[in-house]
Enzyme design. Structure first.
Site, mmCIF file in Angstrom:
data_model
loop_
_atom_site.group_PDB
_atom_site.id
_atom_site.type_symbol
_atom_site.label_atom_id
_atom_site.label_comp_id
_atom_site.label_asym_id
_atom_site.label_seq_id
_atom_site.Cartn_x
_atom_site.Cartn_y
_atom_site.Cartn_z
ATOM 1 N N HIS A 64 2.480 4.872 -3.641
ATOM 2 C CA HIS A 64 3.876 5.347 -3.737
ATOM 3 C C HIS A 64 4.703 4.898 -2.522
ATOM 4 O O HIS A 64 5.753 4.261 -2.705
ATOM 5 C CB HIS A 64 3.901 6.873 -3.919
ATOM 6 C CG HIS A 64 5.264 7.474 -3.736
ATOM 7 N ND1 HIS A 64 6.319 7.182 -4.583
ATOM 8 C CD2 HIS A 64 5.753 8.332 -2.795
ATOM 9 C CE1 HIS A 64 7.401 7.845 -4.166
ATOM 10 N NE2 HIS A 64 7.076 8.541 -3.089
ATOM 11 N N HIS A 89 7.356 7.865 4.897
ATOM 12 C CA HIS A 89 8.278 8.949 4.534
ATOM 13 C C HIS A 89 7.612 10.245 4.080
ATOM 14 O O HIS A 89 8.203 11.319 4.158
ATOM 15 C CB HIS A 89 9.302 8.467 3.493
ATOM 16 C CG HIS A 89 8.812 8.438 2.082
ATOM 17 N ND1 HIS A 89 8.163 7.348 1.544
ATOM 18 C CD2 HIS A 89 8.870 9.354 1.095
ATOM 19 C CE1 HIS A 89 7.858 7.606 0.283
ATOM 20 N NE2 HIS A 89 8.266 8.821 -0.011
ATOM 21 N N ASP A 90 6.363 10.196 3.592
ATOM 22 C CA ASP A 90 5.680 11.412 3.133
ATOM 23 C C ASP A 90 4.620 11.920 4.112
ATOM 24 O O ASP A 90 3.973 12.935 3.861
ATOM 25 C CB ASP A 90 5.008 11.170 1.769
ATOM 26 C CG ASP A 90 5.984 11.363 0.621
ATOM 27 O OD1 ASP A 90 6.983 12.081 0.817
ATOM 28 O OD2 ASP A 90 5.758 10.799 -0.469
ATOM 29 N N GLU A 93 5.444 15.405 5.674
ATOM 30 C CA GLU A 93 5.492 16.444 4.629
ATOM 31 C C GLU A 93 4.109 16.767 4.071
ATOM 32 O O GLU A 93 3.791 17.926 3.804
ATOM 33 C CB GLU A 93 6.408 15.960 3.504
ATOM 34 C CG GLU A 93 6.807 17.045 2.543
ATOM 35 C CD GLU A 93 7.821 16.524 1.529
ATOM 36 O OE1 GLU A 93 7.617 16.779 0.353
ATOM 37 O OE2 GLU A 93 8.788 15.855 1.941
ATOM 38 N N ASP A 94 3.282 15.744 3.886
ATOM 39 C CA ASP A 94 2.021 15.938 3.153
ATOM 40 C C ASP A 94 0.757 15.936 4.012
ATOM 41 O O ASP A 94 -0.334 16.125 3.498
ATOM 42 C CB ASP A 94 1.883 14.844 2.082
ATOM 43 C CG ASP A 94 2.964 14.953 1.026
ATOM 44 O OD1 ASP A 94 3.570 16.033 0.927
ATOM 45 O OD2 ASP A 94 3.204 13.974 0.299
ATOM 46 N N ASP A 156 13.039 6.167 -3.035
ATOM 47 C CA ASP A 156 11.979 7.141 -3.324
ATOM 48 C C ASP A 156 12.202 7.754 -4.709
ATOM 49 O O ASP A 156 11.288 7.854 -5.528
ATOM 50 C CB ASP A 156 12.004 8.222 -2.225
ATOM 51 C CG ASP A 156 10.973 9.317 -2.460
ATOM 52 O OD1 ASP A 156 9.867 8.999 -2.933
ATOM 53 O OD2 ASP A 156 11.267 10.490 -2.166
#
Length: 755
Positions: A64, A89-90, A93-94, A156
């Site tokens: 992704h 970018h994630d 957050e993850d 995204d």
């Protein structure tokens, strides 16, 4: 088992490495300075951080971020800072990594962008607030510092839309609705036309799969005919352009399924009645860059020698570019086959701006901290400044906030002049008051009128392109609540609301004190539940509105309120019932005692499973008056603040706001009806007036179709009639059959269902 796992890991590694190599190849082929080491470092870091995690589709999660970076690189045209931010970018957050970790390894600029792309977690939101709106607000705040944040977010969203099939239907509607309401207009405002069109089409595909498939099928069936028309139309144009000695190519542009469907809905026409599905694009390379404008108009002159042009459809975006940088000359010509065809004339530079928006304008330079950008786009800076002003003014409700932002994503613009001859870009449909607020808040809040082209006009006067506007003010003038009804720009609306809220705070404070005193006198506590109950009893949406009404003395609390609060009155006697007027009636009447209780969603309710609406369960749901869904419509459910379920059409404007603000409350809903109940439907008719026409229509409906007619209204003018008929039908198929048979009546030219 070990061999199988090793094979799978080897296949995953090949998939990941091939995707990353493609990204590097595309980056190396771009005009950016080559920072391959930095991008490879970001890729390895993200790969390690997401190791072992898979997406719902089953592929490794790292695919992704690579795909988002690929869109950022190839489809938007950004450089290494943006590509690294997309790859990372994630991560925050993850995974367990923080923004500080990113800053230490990749520098503050990439960390700032990644932070802007990271959702707020563990935030405490007020009851009226929405986590979605708060996250969007954070995204826009960071965007006003660095526009690349929103561009990566759009990339995204595009990849999420391309892979949306793996999500459950309720998530699909939430994500598709949010995309259509916010992200597609944002992409348009930033000039990303190609991405905007794909976002719209994918949203349409998931929300209305049957209608999408139908339009795709019809486009495929008419493709050969369109190619033939294109070849016939462009043959003489090519000859003329060759004689001019231009370097050019001509493209066939076909209207997207979403824009075709939009036109079918708005104009109440069928696919066959849409004549502008085909457009032609001429893209040329000028010998000298300064000859661009001259070449555009020289091509226009040559086209007029071949075909007759439509006098009202010349659009000069060359000398007056749109606010998002778009430039082209649009002309509509009459083909030899009798069709109007739009021709868009643009240079290769203009085409690049049209495809990549503001990204195509940016000049990059190398600094100590890597890639930096400077953008000299004054329109973009003005737009970002407006967004910042809206963000600085706290909106009390998630829906209000999103509406304010949505207003600012206008697609249509006009050009207005100040008394000194300076040009300002304004949204189409704006008023003199909008113009006053666009110049200065003081000017807007003290505005008493304006002179437009030296003539005195009121505040509510709508401006036209080319108007010269002088604002008149008075120190004694104050902002009026009625002003909100005739301003159309986000800035003016936000400023008026801000000033009114400031004025209302004192009144609300008084109202709150009166309420507390009244409840105390009656041995009750001012709890949120009690205040919400009073809001419902007086048909008010928010607590602030109740305090305001009490402070203004437009609502007085009495014995009836006390009885309602203590449950002495029977259910349904409060004011709240007016919001949900039932529109469904069974063919066999029911006694009131048999009426169903509304379904209340329990704590452990599975929101991924669809709810089914049948003759037996229809009374358990709320049917809002905003869109009147009937069986056969694409629908969804929304869990309201009382944990009861509202049913909306998926295309309903109210539902679009709910999907964007409260997506976690959206449910998949399906019909399970068996033509036992009747629903209201309105059909619009238009055509040539003649004696006996109404009789023919009613005879077909009553005798041939055995349909109950509730109401008929017809008007005629200059031999043309327009009419509306309210009918009782079982479902959408019923309506389609009625329309198909009515088409056989002589002199009926237009038949459609009113949504």
């Amino acid at each position: 088992m070990d061999d199988e796992q090793a094979r799978r890991e080897a296949a995953d590694d090949k998939l990941i490495n091939d995707a990353f190599q493609k990204l590097l190849d595309d980056y190396l082929a771009s005009r950016h300075r080559k920072k391959v080491d930095l991008i490879t470092k970001a890729f390895n870091f993200a790969r390690q951080a997401h190791k072992g995690v898979r997406r719902l589709s089953g592929e490794p999660y790292i695919m992704h971020p690579i795909a988002v970076a690929q869109i950022v690189c190839s489809e938007i045209g950004l450089g290494s800072t943006s590509i690294c931010s997309a790859l990372l970018h994630d991560v925050v957050e993850d995974t367990d990594y923080t923004v500080e970790d990113i800053s230490n390894i990749f520098g503050p600029k990439i960390a700032q962008i990644v932070d802007g792309l990271t959702k707020i977690s563990g935030g405490i939101f007020g009851e009226q607030a929405s986590a979605q709106a708060e996250n969007f607000k954070k995204l826009l705040l960071t965007m006003s510092e660095d526009i690349r944040v929103i561009l990566i977010k759009i990339a995204d969203r595009l990849h999420n839309m391309r892979t949306l099939a793996s999500q459950s239907p309720n998530k699909q509607y939430k994500i598709a609705g949010e995309t259509l309401y916010i992200y597609a207009p944002l992409a348009h405002r930033l000039g990303l036309y190609k991405i905007k069109s794909e976002l719209e089409n994918l949203s349409f595909k998931f929300e209305h799969p049957d209608e999408y498939a139908l339009i795709e099928n019809k486009l495929a069936q008419t493709q050969a005919k369109r190619h033939e028309l294109f070849d016939q139309f462009t043959a003489p144009i090519e000859k003329a352009l060759n004689n001019m000695g231009l370097k050019y190519y001509i493209k066939e542009r076909v209207k997207t399924p979403y824009s075709i469907w939009q036109k079918m809905q708005n104009k109440h026409v069928t696919f066959e009645e849409i004549y502008d599905i085909l457009a032609v694009r001429i893209i040329f390379t000028p010998e000298k860059r300064e000859d661009e404008t001259k070449d555009c108009f020289n091509i226009y002159i040559e086209l007029n020698k071949i075909y007759r042009s439509h006098p009202d459809r010349l659009r000069d975006w060359v000398n007056h570019p749109k606010a998002n940088g778009y430039q082209a000359l649009h002309v509509t010509l009459m083909s030899k086959q009798g069709h109007w065809i739009e021709v868009q004339i643009r240079s290769d530079r203009m085409d690049e701006v049209a495809e990549q928006g503001f990204a195509a304008h940016w000049k990059y330079k190398e600094g100590e901290n890597g890639e930096e950008y400077t953008e000299d786009e004054t329109e973009l800076n003005e737009w970002l400044h407006t967004i910042k002003e809206i963000l600085d003014d706290p909106q009390p409700d998630a829906m209000d906030f999103l509406d304010a932002i949505k207003l600012n994503l206008f697609a249509s613009e006009i050009f207005v002049f100040t008394p000194k001859g300076e040009i300002k870009t304004m949204p189409a449909g704006c008023t003199a008051l909008d113009f006053a607020f666009s110049i200065h808040t003081f000017l807007g809040s003290h505005c008493i009128g304006a002179k437009v082209n030296h003539k005195l006009v009121p505040l509510s006067h709508k401006l036209q392109s080319g108007d010269q506007v002088e604002i008149l003010t008075s120190k004694s003038q104050h902002v009026q609540p009625s002003w909100i009804n005739f301003v159309s720009s986000a800035k003016a609306k936000a400023k008026i609301q801000s000033i009114l809220r400031r004025d209302n705070r004192e009144i609300q404070k008084t109202g709150e004190e009166l309420l507390t005193e009244w409840l105390k006198k009656n041995d009750m506590e001012p709890t949120p539940a009690v205040i919400d109950q009073l809001c419902e009893l007086h048909d008010l949406r928010r607590r602030e509105e109740l305090f305001q009404a009490l402070g203004e003395k437009s609502v007085l609390l009495g014995e009836k309120d006390l009885d309602d609060l203590k449950g002495k009155n029977k259910k349904g006697q409060g004011g709240g019932w007016r919001k949900y007027v039932p529109f469904v009636k069974a063919s066999t009447s029911k006694k009131k005692d048999d009426e169903q209780e509304l379904f209340v969603v329990p704590d452990k309710f599975n929101r991924k499973k669809p709810i089914y609406i049948s003759e037996e369960t229809i009374g358990q749901y709320k049917f809002r008056s905003c869109c009147h869904p009937i069986p056969g419509d694409d629908i969804l459910g929304y869990i309201d603040n009382k944990n009861q379920i509202e049913i909306h059409k998926r295309a309903c404007p109210v539902a679009n706001k709910l999907k964007t603000s409260y997506g976690n409350r959206i449910l998949d809903a399906k019909w399970d009806m068996h033509k036992k109940l009747f629903f209201d439907a309105t059909i619009r008719l238009g055509g040539i007036d003649r004696r006996g026409l109404l009789n023919d229509v009613t005879r077909v409906l009553s005798n041939q179709l055995n349909v109950d007619i509730r109401k008929v209204m017809f008007t005629t003018e200059d031999g043309i009639f327009e009419g509306w008929i309210d009918l009782r039908v079982h479902d959408r198929d019923n309506v389609k059959s009625i329309i198909d048979i009515l088409k056989q009546v002589d002199d009926l030219k237009e038949i459609s269902q009113i949504m």
